[in-house]
Write an enzyme that holds these catalytic residues in place. Structure first.
Site, PDB file in Angstrom:
ATOM      1  N   LYS A 231       5.870  -6.742 -32.955  1.00 17.81           N
ATOM      2  CA  LYS A 231       5.215  -5.549 -32.401  1.00 17.81           C
ATOM      3  C   LYS A 231       4.139  -5.081 -33.383  1.00 17.81           C
ATOM      4  O   LYS A 231       4.366  -5.075 -34.594  1.00 17.81           O
ATOM      5  CB  LYS A 231       6.245  -4.423 -32.191  1.00 17.81           C
TER       6      LYS A 231
ATOM      7  N   GLU B  92       9.549  -2.052 -27.040  1.00 19.75           N
ATOM      8  CA  GLU B  92       8.749  -1.269 -28.000  1.00 19.75           C
ATOM      9  C   GLU B  92       9.617  -0.197 -28.653  1.00 19.75           C
ATOM     10  O   GLU B  92       9.531   0.055 -29.853  1.00 19.75           O
ATOM     11  CB  GLU B  92       7.667  -0.503 -27.226  1.00 19.75           C
TER      12      GLU B  92
ATOM     13  N   GLU C 273      -3.536   3.628 -21.549  1.00 21.61           N
ATOM     14  CA  GLU C 273      -2.578   4.439 -22.321  1.00 21.61           C
ATOM     15  C   GLU C 273      -3.273   5.183 -23.467  1.00 21.61           C
ATOM     16  O   GLU C 273      -2.962   6.341 -23.741  1.00 21.61           O
ATOM     17  CB  GLU C 273      -1.466   3.531 -22.858  1.00 21.61           C
TER      18      GLU C 273
ATOM     19  N   GLU D 245       6.082  13.732 -32.044  1.00 24.00           N
ATOM     20  CA  GLU D 245       7.019  12.853 -32.780  1.00 24.00           C
ATOM     21  C   GLU D 245       7.358  13.411 -34.154  1.00 24.00           C
ATOM     22  O   GLU D 245       6.475  13.607 -34.999  1.00 24.00           O
ATOM     23  CB  GLU D 245       6.410  11.444 -32.913  1.00 24.00           C
TER      24      GLU D 245
HETATM   25  C1  LIG Z   1       0.642   5.674 -31.722  1.00 21.84           C
HETATM   26  C2  LIG Z   1       0.730   6.648 -30.842  1.00 21.84           C
HETATM   27  O1  LIG Z   1       1.866   6.917 -30.130  1.00 21.84           O
HETATM   28  C3  LIG Z   1       3.128   6.395 -30.536  1.00 21.84           C
HETATM   29  C4  LIG Z   1       4.135   7.389 -30.141  1.00 21.84           C
HETATM   30  C5  LIG Z   1       4.647   7.416 -28.863  1.00 21.84           C
HETATM   31  C6  LIG Z   1       4.446   6.331 -28.002  1.00 21.84           C
HETATM   32  C7  LIG Z   1       3.817   5.206 -28.430  1.00 21.84           C
HETATM   33  C8  LIG Z   1       3.640   4.038 -27.527  1.00 21.84           C
HETATM   34  O2  LIG Z   1       4.191   4.062 -26.407  1.00 21.84           O
HETATM   35  O3  LIG Z   1       2.913   3.113 -27.884  1.00 21.84           O
HETATM   36  C9  LIG Z   1       3.365   5.066 -29.837  1.00 21.84           C
HETATM   37  O4  LIG Z   1       4.365   4.349 -30.493  1.00 21.84           O
HETATM   38  C10 LIG Z   1      -0.393   7.551 -30.558  1.00 21.84           C
HETATM   39  O5  LIG Z   1      -0.222   8.520 -29.822  1.00 21.84           O
HETATM   40  O6  LIG Z   1      -1.498   7.334 -31.116  1.00 21.84           O
END
Ligand SMILES: C=C(O[C@H]1C=CC=C(C(=O)O)[C@@H]1O)C(=O)O
Length: 437
Positions: free
Chosen positions: A189, A277, A414, A234
């Protein structure tokens, strides 16, 4: 003068640098001061707000640029030992002299510094209790200042990509997916980010942005430290009286209208790609925290966290600390988690340097505060931007976890959903900023 009744921290085992100032802090209980963000006036002022409660810090009693989280932890431990604190609220968590900080994602690959700031005045509110803490060399009593006047905001804002544009980002996601799927590769990842620069007609102000973020994203931690402003969902590490908590997020779906929420939540919690993930992110946090805990709770399955713009897979990892570990020390063990870096960590960091074409600065680094007992809260700096020194622009960041089943077009979408909070706070329609009408 504020009477000095007791000290904040025992100085045992701290090597005191004689260059550090001796400070006196005084905390008094006050009536509700209203919206804390109304007191932010200067670019050096700091903020940490969630659901209207939190902290703002005005002025600078002490400030240091540090090379690492561990160096920051040592500096604060030594300075804490030189602070005498008298308080009307003894034993209240997070009440008293504090250091606020923001750390670079990767100190080896950035032009940014990492910084800790001890404000001269802290205004705080939690669960109906409000307080003021003054920190100075002479130990003066705290006084609530007048609220600062509102500005007109940045005016018309122009947005351009920094480094990779959307097509370039999609191309690098495709390359990473190929590498991850190569049976000879150890990469499982990689979190790949992109950035936009937003230029205002008038100066970009932290207070303007923080107020909008705090009102639109109340369940997130809205922060401002040294020009880094955002609203992160987070929590890397929260330390409170021997309990360590981390809210781990990874796995995302964009929200549309409320009638779709149930179907979207089902789709997210059943998505093998998103669960994969998420598992990497939880494992990285749980493995890093375990050596410091006598007992831990790591949920078997994530819940769906709903934010105004997206839903995330979320897990709250908790642990009972096996000793007196400071929040900054633990942040140093947990960062960079697989929510913002990847798995395995070293290979993911190298892949980020190769594929991202971006200086992340303090994006995705720890941001938060620490008290003189070592307790505190350190979020991961997401959904944020760094205001330029001249305040003419702000650089916004967003990244996505890439695994073997990721699709480049979906990852671009995203990043757009993750940029929406900051673009919205700037008054820019995300569609227009990203070249869609
Ligand atoms: C790296 C980011 O989100 C992280 C936190 C939540 C979900 C994430 C995802 O689904 O990729 C990322 O790991 C960002 O918002 O820039």
């Amino acid at each position: 003068m504020c009477p000095i009744a007791r000290t904040g921290l025992s100085s045992s085992s701290v090597t005191v640098d004689p260059a550090l100032p001796r400070l006196r802090a005084c905390t008094v209980a006050i009536d509700d001061p209203g919206d804390l963000l109304d007191y932010l006036a200067e670019a050096s002022d700091v903020a940490w707000i969630r659901r209207g409660d939190g902290l703002v810090g005005l002025g600078v009693a002490a400030r240091v640029d540090v090379a690492s989280l561990d160096d920051g932890a040592e500096w604060w431990k030594a300075l804490s030992a030189r602070i005498e604190h008298s308080t009307e609220l003894p034993g209240a968590w997070g009440v008293g002299p504090l250091a606020f900080g923001s750390f670079a994602f990767d100190a080896g690959h950035t032009a940014s510094t990492s910084v800790l700031i001890v404000p001269e005045l802290i205004i705080g509110r939690r669960s109906g209790q409000s307080w003021l803490t003054a920190i100075s060399a002479d130990g003066h009593s705290p006084v609530l200042p007048a609220k600062a006047p509102d500005s007109d905001g940045p005016g018309r804002v122009e947005v351009r990509p920094v480094g990779l544009d959307a097509a370039g980002y999609a191309r690098e996601v495709g390359r990473l997916v190929e590498r991850i799927n190569d049976p000879d590769s150890e990469l499982a990842k990689v979190v790949l980010a992109r950035a936009l620069r937003a230029m205002g007609e008038r100066p970009v102000e932290a207070r303007w942005l923080a107020k909008r973020l705090a009102s639109a994203y109340p369940s997130c931690w809205t922060f401002h430290v040294d020009g880094l402003v955002g609203a992160s969902p987070e929590m890397l590490i929260r330390a409170e009286g021997g309990l360590a908590t981390s809210r781990v997020l990874a796995g995302t779906i964009r929200r549309s209208d409320a009638s779709q929420d149930e179907a979207l939540a089902d789709a997210l919690s059943g998505s093998g790609k998103d669960l994969e993930e998420h598992e990497f992110a939880v494992a990285s946090v749980a493995n890093a925290l375990r050596p410091f805990c006598s007992g831990m709770n790591v949920p078997d399955a994530p819940f769906v966290l709903q934010l105004p713009n997206v839903m995330h897979l979320a897990s709250d990892v908790t642990g009972v600390m096996a000793g007196a570990f400071s929040a900054l020390h633990l942040a140093g063990r947990l960062h960079p988690s697989a929510a913002v870096c990847g798995t395995p960590t070293a290979a993911a960091l190298a892949a980020i340097a190769e594929h991202e074409h971006l200086d992340r600065g303090r994006y995705a680094g720890p941001v938060g505060w620490i008290d003189t007992h070592g307790d505190g809260e350190w979020a991961i700096a997401l959904r944020c931007g760094q205001i330029a020194q001249d305040a003419a622009s702000i650089t916004l960041y967003a990244g996505c976890g890439i695994v073997g089943r990721s699709r480049p077009d979906a990852e671009v979408a995203e990043t757009e959903a993750k940029l929406a909070p900051m673009l919205g706070a700037l008054g820019v329609s995300p569609g227009a900023a990203l070249g869609r009408s």
